[in-house]
Enzyme design. Structure first.
Site, PDB file in Angstrom:
ATOM      1  N   GLY A  18       0.798  -1.221   0.000  1.00 55.80           N
ATOM      2  CA  GLY A  18       0.000   0.000   0.000  1.00 55.80           C
ATOM      3  C   GLY A  18       0.828   1.266   0.000  1.00 55.80           C
ATOM      4  O   GLY A  18       0.430   2.281  -0.579  1.00 55.80           O
ATOM      5  N   ASN A  19       2.023   1.221   0.631  1.00 53.48           N
ATOM      6  CA  ASN A  19       2.861   2.423   0.674  1.00 53.48           C
ATOM      7  C   ASN A  19       3.402   2.778  -0.696  1.00 53.48           C
ATOM      8  O   ASN A  19       3.870   3.895  -0.915  1.00 53.48           O
ATOM      9  CB  ASN A  19       4.023   2.225   1.659  1.00 53.48           C
ATOM     10  CG  ASN A  19       4.969   1.120   1.225  1.00 53.48           C
ATOM     11  OD1 ASN A  19       4.554   0.004   0.918  1.00 53.48           O
ATOM     12  ND2 ASN A  19       6.250   1.426   1.202  1.00 53.48           N
ATOM     13  N   LYS A 136      -9.489  -9.519   6.317  1.00 55.25           N
ATOM     14  CA  LYS A 136      -8.722  -8.647   5.424  1.00 55.25           C
ATOM     15  C   LYS A 136      -9.079  -7.180   5.655  1.00 55.25           C
ATOM     16  O   LYS A 136     -10.231  -6.773   5.462  1.00 55.25           O
ATOM     17  CB  LYS A 136      -9.007  -9.013   3.966  1.00 55.25           C
ATOM     18  CG  LYS A 136      -8.268  -8.152   2.954  1.00 55.25           C
ATOM     19  CD  LYS A 136      -6.768  -8.350   3.030  1.00 55.25           C
ATOM     20  CE  LYS A 136      -6.049  -7.537   1.959  1.00 55.25           C
ATOM     21  NZ  LYS A 136      -4.601  -7.626   2.098  1.00 55.25           N
ATOM     22  N   LYS A 220      -3.253  -9.648  -1.823  1.00 61.85           N
ATOM     23  CA  LYS A 220      -2.455  -9.499  -3.038  1.00 61.85           C
ATOM     24  C   LYS A 220      -1.163 -10.296  -2.981  1.00 61.85           C
ATOM     25  O   LYS A 220      -0.623 -10.684  -4.014  1.00 61.85           O
ATOM     26  CB  LYS A 220      -2.177  -8.019  -3.321  1.00 61.85           C
ATOM     27  CG  LYS A 220      -1.340  -7.284  -2.297  1.00 61.85           C
ATOM     28  CD  LYS A 220       0.119  -7.164  -2.705  1.00 61.85           C
ATOM     29  CE  LYS A 220       0.957  -6.359  -1.752  1.00 61.85           C
ATOM     30  NZ  LYS A 220       0.748  -6.453  -0.329  1.00 61.85           N
ATOM     31  N   LYS A 282       2.656 -11.963   3.945  1.00 63.75           N
ATOM     32  CA  LYS A 282       3.846 -11.832   3.103  1.00 63.75           C
ATOM     33  C   LYS A 282       4.774 -13.024   3.305  1.00 63.75           C
ATOM     34  O   LYS A 282       5.257 -13.629   2.339  1.00 63.75           O
ATOM     35  CB  LYS A 282       4.566 -10.521   3.404  1.00 63.75           C
ATOM     36  CG  LYS A 282       3.742  -9.282   3.069  1.00 63.75           C
ATOM     37  CD  LYS A 282       4.378  -8.014   3.578  1.00 63.75           C
ATOM     38  CE  LYS A 282       3.607  -6.777   3.145  1.00 63.75           C
ATOM     39  NZ  LYS A 282       2.176  -6.818   3.484  1.00 63.75           N
TER      40      LYS A 282
END
Length: 321
Positions: A18-19, A136, A220, A282
Site C-alpha cells: 500500500g505504501n 482482510k 495481493k 507476506k
C-alpha cells in the site's frame, strides 16, 4: 544455504504494498495517489532497465474501501455497487495510474516496453473458511471510538491493525485459479503486465461453468504467489514498508532477518512473530512459493531497496533450505 553472489534472477513477479500507492502523509485522493505512484514507478523502471522481466501485482485495501464507502454514501442517489464491482473499479484506476507513470519512467530511460493493465478475475471456493472469519483490512484507519460507532451503525466487523488503528475487515479467501492466466502468458515476453490487482476480482465457479462475483478481498501477496508459480517466475518479490523482516518487532531485542529458510519461517509463524494482515501473509506467500519449487526464491524488502535486494545486498531472502 544461499550465496550472495548468485547470478541475477530473470523473471520476477513483484507485489506492491500500500505504501507504494498511497502515502499515509498525503490526502487520500486520486491526485495524491498518482504522485506516489510516479515515485514508485521510478524504482520499477530501474528494475526493468537492469534487464529483469517482470509483472506487477498491487494491493487495493484503502482504495476499494473508499470506493465502497462512496458508493454506500450515495445510495439515496444511485444504487450502491456490489463489492466485486468495487474491486474491479479499483483495478482499473490503480492500473491506469501505474501504467501511465511507468510508461513515462521507462521512456526517460529510453525503454519502450509496453505497459498494460489487465482486469483479472480470481477463482475462490465458496466453502473457504475465510467467509466465516473476515480478516482482510480495507478502507481507512479509525480510532477505537470511531470503529465501535461504525460497528454499531453499519454492522461492520472492525479489528485493530498492527497497532496502527482500527479498520473494517472482510473475508479473504485463498486464490485458487487465475481466470486470465493464458492472456498473461501471451503478454509476458514483450509487455509489463499489471495484473491480479487487489488480489484479483474474487469469483466463484457455478455448476454450469459461469463465474459469479463474491463479496471478498483476496490478499495481493497470495495472488502474486499464485501468479509467480503459474508463470514459472524465478523470484517472488514482495515490496513493503520495511527493508527486512523482523522477529520480536518493535521490542528492544528486535532482530532483522537477512535470510529465512522454510523451516525457520514456519517456526517464527508458529511462534506468532508476524502480525496478521501485515507481515504474516507476506511470509506465508513466500513460504508457499519456495515450497512449490525448492529452486525458487522469494524476497521481502522495501521499494527503495529493491535493486539492492535483487543483488543480494539487503532484504530478507526466503529459500527452501
Amino acid at each position: 544455504m544461499y550465496h550472495m553472489n548468485e547470478p541475477k534472477f530473470q523473471k520476477i513477479v513483484i507485489a506492491l504494498g500500500g505504501n507504494a500507492l498511497q502515502s499515509k502523509d498525503s490526502a487520500p485522493t486520486a491526485e495524491a495517489q498518482l504522485e506516489v505512484v510516479k515515485q514508485t514507478c521510478e524504482h520499477i523502471a530501474d528494475i526493468s532497465a537492469a534487464g529483469y522481466e517482470l509483472a506487477l501485482v498491487h494491493g487495493n485495501g484503502p482504495q476499494v474501501g473508499r470506493i465502497l464507502l462512496a458508493s454506500e454514501t450515495a445510495k439515496d442517489v444511485v444504487p450502491p455497487m456490489p463489492f466485486d464491482v468495487c474491486g474491479a473499479m479499483s483495478q482499473g484506476y490503480i492500473g491506469y495510474h501505474i501504467q501511465q507513470a511507468l510508461r513515462y519512467a521507462l521512456a526517460r530511460r529510453n525503454l519502450g516496453t509496453p505497459v498494460v493493465s489487465l482486469v483479472t478475475q480470481m477463482v475462490v471456493e465458496r466453502s473457504d473458511p475465510a467467509f466465516q472469519n473476515p480478516s482482510k483490512p480495507i478502507g481507512p484507519f479509525y480510532t477505537k471510538e470511531q470503529a465501535e460507532q461504525l460497528s454499531a451503525e453499519k454492522g461492520y466487523i472492525m479489528k485493530e491493525d498492527a497497532g496502527r488503528g482500527y479498520r473494517r475487515v472482510v473475508p479473504s479467501p485463498l486464490p485458487r485459479k487465475i481466470v486470465e492466466i493464458d492472456q498473461i502468458r501471451q503478454l509476458w515476453n514483450h509487455t509489463i503486465a499489471i495484473t491480479c490487482g487487489g488480489g484479483g476480482v474474487p469469483v466463484a465457479e457455478n455448476m454450469d461453468g459461469t463465474l459469479e462475483g463474491v463479496a471478498a478481498v483476496i490478499d495481493k501477496d497470495f495472488a502474486a504467489e499464485l501468479l509467480a508459480e503459474q508463470m514459472d517466475a524465478d523470484v517472488l518479490m514482495i515490496l513493503t514498508e520495511v527493508e527486512k523482516v523482523a522477529i520480536r518487532w518493535g521490542k528492544p531485542d528486535q532482530e532483522n532477518l537477512s535470510h529465512l529458510s522454510l523451516a525457520e519461517a514456519a517456526r517464527y509463524v508458529e511462534e506468532g512473530h508476524f502480525a496478521p494482515g501485515s507481515m504474516l501473509p507476506k511470509v506465508q506467500a513466500c513460504m508457499r512459493f519456495v515450497r512449490s519449487n525448492p529452486r525458487k526464491k522469494a524476497i521481502i524488502t522495501s521499494l527503495d531497496k529493491a535493486i539492492d535486494a535483487l543483488e543480494g545486498k539487503t532484504g530478507t531472502l526466503v529459500t527452501f533450505a
